[in-house]
Design an enzyme around this catalytic site. Structure first.
Site, PDB file in Angstrom:
ATOM      1  N   GLU A 160      10.161  15.754  15.417  1.00 53.04           N
ATOM      2  CA  GLU A 160      10.723  15.939  14.085  1.00 53.04           C
ATOM      3  C   GLU A 160       9.892  17.071  13.415  1.00 53.04           C
ATOM      4  O   GLU A 160       8.498  17.190  13.324  1.00 53.04           O
ATOM      5  CB  GLU A 160      10.234  14.764  13.141  1.00 53.04           C
ATOM      6  CG  GLU A 160      11.617  14.087  12.926  1.00 53.04           C
ATOM      7  CD  GLU A 160      11.153  12.917  12.013  1.00 53.04           C
ATOM      8  OE1 GLU A 160      11.944  12.396  11.183  1.00 53.04           O
ATOM      9  OE2 GLU A 160      10.157  12.011  12.260  1.00 53.04           O
ATOM     10  N   LYS A 178       1.023  -1.133  -0.012  1.00 52.14           N
ATOM     11  CA  LYS A 178       0.079  -0.077  -0.003  1.00 52.14           C
ATOM     12  C   LYS A 178       0.709   1.129  -0.165  1.00 52.14           C
ATOM     13  O   LYS A 178       1.504   1.472   0.757  1.00 52.14           O
ATOM     14  CB  LYS A 178      -0.992   0.086   1.186  1.00 52.14           C
ATOM     15  CG  LYS A 178      -1.990   1.067   1.060  1.00 52.14           C
ATOM     16  CD  LYS A 178      -2.533   1.578   2.654  1.00 52.14           C
ATOM     17  CE  LYS A 178      -1.601   2.459   3.461  1.00 52.14           C
ATOM     18  NZ  LYS A 178      -1.485   3.570   2.782  1.00 52.14           N
ATOM     19  N   GLU A 204      10.838   1.029  10.188  1.00 53.01           N
ATOM     20  CA  GLU A 204      11.630   2.178   9.919  1.00 53.01           C
ATOM     21  C   GLU A 204      11.041   3.528  10.273  1.00 53.01           C
ATOM     22  O   GLU A 204      10.203   3.920   9.498  1.00 53.01           O
ATOM     23  CB  GLU A 204      12.255   2.192   8.231  1.00 53.01           C
ATOM     24  CG  GLU A 204      13.538   2.767   8.235  1.00 53.01           C
ATOM     25  CD  GLU A 204      13.484   4.116   7.691  1.00 53.01           C
ATOM     26  OE1 GLU A 204      13.342   5.467   8.576  1.00 53.01           O
ATOM     27  OE2 GLU A 204      13.658   4.446   6.399  1.00 53.01           O
TER      28      GLU A 204
HETATM   29  C1  SIN Z   1      16.752   7.756   2.986  1.00 52.64           C
HETATM   30  O1  SIN Z   1      16.802   6.916   2.372  1.00 52.64           O
HETATM   31  O2  SIN Z   1      18.105   8.386   2.970  1.00 52.64           O
HETATM   32  C2  SIN Z   1      15.649   8.594   3.604  1.00 52.64           C
HETATM   33  C3  SIN Z   1      14.619   7.528   3.999  1.00 52.64           C
HETATM   34  C4  SIN Z   1      13.663   8.113   4.748  1.00 52.64           C
HETATM   35  O3  SIN Z   1      13.761   9.456   4.939  1.00 52.64           O
HETATM   36  O4  SIN Z   1      12.552   7.512   5.116  1.00 52.64           O
END
Ligand code: SIN
Length: 493
Positions: free
Chosen positions: A395, A182, A260
């Site tokens: 952030e 998705k 991540e």
């Molecule tokens: C990256 O691949 O350098 C950044 C990945 C992200 O911001 O999720």
């Protein structure tokens, strides 16, 4: 901005399930908007749980044959896909810029970056070695093999619409898994174009399935995958809050997870640093994708002794950045993804200035003859930042650099680590003993030492603490899609 593609068939506005392009079962659709103008320019399926389940069924049916293919054959497919992605760079970049807003040059760079993961995992596919373990008694043979995890659900973000999905799909397919994916609600078109190229590369039906959906139905689609025992792994890039929900909600079927998640990256400039190199590194790390990057430095710590000089050098560079739409070849900072993103940036800047910050550059929305639209924000530098400000702990995900002062290595390392997040950290120094000491003490998955550009297909990308777990890229990235089987054969004496 007009969208003129050389290959018009790359603009797909349907789901890709079991090798077929199809609408959602309910027929519902939602509009995709250009972040530069807010204008809607495409519509894709607003899918629901029924569509998610169809995709899972297709992926499950395709799994035995795909998993059983010799790795070299899976690698051949990935190589063909890679070649097609590279050959269609311009069209993919145009689509990506249109739905995400990043400048065209940056979008072209992202195509190359995403493609590099496909090429890398084509090469890694043939290297998922096992082990032979010396037996502890006579007459036994102990071997370890690596097997595909099974059906993988990939949930991807809007900030890198091509690279993030490529670096999930490529290792999954290389390992012998099949995929349901998705893409983010804001940026479904790049993912659909990638699926079109995968189809053209000859990928068997059901091995890769893309299901798009709107923000209000995302929970429906993801919930269907979370509850489904046939989905054996979830791979997700996005916020920590959502990552935690996925961890809880996948517990019922104990899925493997790669998460991540968010970051709050410190960037430290010691008093012995090469200041020009540090400014270069910060510009590259901070302003990539307009600061909408999870490894983007969020807190910049500058030693007292070089604070004034560094601020001055940085301000000159930031002031010179060109803000504008993706179509303007000179643009370096595009629009932010949507109104909520600009509102958050504005709130962070307002809060920082109210709490003692000094505005050095920027600090306002941009809506002029070139950058004309609701979502542009000026690249900003705020001096005298402190830890009461919201931007110290959240952030910002935008083009804002807060400069904090420090005077002592111990103090700054403690401050850098004083966050629940642990994705990336950067520091600049010429002292090689300090390099080893600080790199070891920083609690992050990635460390940039005199370097602002970290990510590469050859290196493991991922965080610690509440920035998640699992790694993408490199040989470690393949492991995330493999499970270990131990075989013990007796009766051999
Ligand atoms: C990256 O691949 O350098 C950044 C990945 C992200 O911001 O999720």
């Amino acid at each position: 901005m007009s969208l003129t593609l050389t290959r018009t068939d790359l603009l797909k506005e349907q789901n890709f399930i079991d090798g077929q392009w199809c609408d959602s079962s309910s027929g519902a659709r939602y509009e995709v908007a250009d972040p530069a103008s807010g204008a809607q320019f495409a519509a894709v399926p607003a899918s629901c749980a029924v569509d998610a389940a169809q995709a899972t069924a297709a992926a499950q049916a395709a799994l035995p044959a795909w998993r059983a293919l010799p790795a070299r054959e899976r690698a051949r497919f990935l190589k063909r896909w890679h070649a097609l992605i590279v050959a269609n760079t311009d069209d993919l970049a145009k689509l990506m810029s249109r739905e995400q807003g990043k400048p065209l040059a940056e979008a072209r760079g992202e195509v190359a970056y995403g493609a590099s993961y496909v090429e890398w995992f084509a090469e890694e596919a043939v290297r998922s070695y096992g082990d032979v373990i010396p037996a502890q008694v006579r007459g036994k043979q102990l071997t370890v093999t690596k097997e595909a995890v099974g059906v993988v659900a990939a949930i991807t973000p809007w900030n890198f619409p091509l690279a993030m999905i490529a670096r999930k799909i490529a290792p999954a397919l290389a390992a012998g898994c099949t995929v349901v994916a998705k893409p983010a609600e804001d940026t479904p078109l790049t993912a659909l174009a990638l699926a079109r190229l995968a189809e053209e590369a000859g990928l068997p039906a059901g091995v890769l399935n893309i299901v798009t959906t709107s923000r209000d139905r995302a929970q429906d689609v993801v919930g269907a995958w979370l509850a489904d025992a046939r989905v054996r792994k979830i791979t997700f890039t996005g916020s920590t809050a959502v990552g935690k929900l996925l961890a809880c909600d996948s517990a019922g079927t104990l899925k493997r997870l790669s998460l991540e998640l968010g970051g709050n990256a410190p960037f430290i400039v010691f008093d012995d640093a090469d200041l020009d190199a540090a400014v270069d590194g910060l510009m590259a790390a901070k302003f990539r994708n307009g600061g909408q990057t999870c490894v983007s430095p969020n807190r910049v710590y500058v030693h007292d002794a070089v604070y004034a000089a560094f601020t001055q050098k940085l301000a000159a560079r930031v002031e010179a950045l060109r803000v504008g739409p993706a179509t303007w070849e000179e643009a370096q900072i595009g629009p932010m993804i949507n109104a909520r993103a600009v509102d958050k940036i504005e709130a962070h800047v307002r809060d920082a200035l109210a709490k003692g910050g000094r505005l050095v550059v920027g600090g306002k929305r941009v809506n002029d003859g070139v950058a004309s639209g609701p979502n542009y924000y000026a690249p900003t530098v705020i001096a005298e930042a402190n830890h009461d400000m919201a931007l110290a702990s959240e952030e910002t995900f935008g083009p804002v650099v807060p400069l904090f002062r420090f005077s002592d290595e111990d103090q700054v390392v403690k401050l850098a680590n004083d966050t629940p997040y642990g994705l990336a950290a950067y520091f600049y120094t010429r002292d090689i003993v300090r390099v080893a000491r600080v790199a070891e003490r920083l609690e992050t998955g990635l460390v940039g030492i005199n370097e602002g550009v970290l990510a590469s297909e050859a290196a493991p990308f991922g965080g610690v603490k509440e920035s998640g777990y699992g790694r993408e890229g490199s040989r470690y990235g393949l492991d995330d899609y493999l499970q270990t089987k131990y075989r013990c054969q007796g009766g051999l004496a």
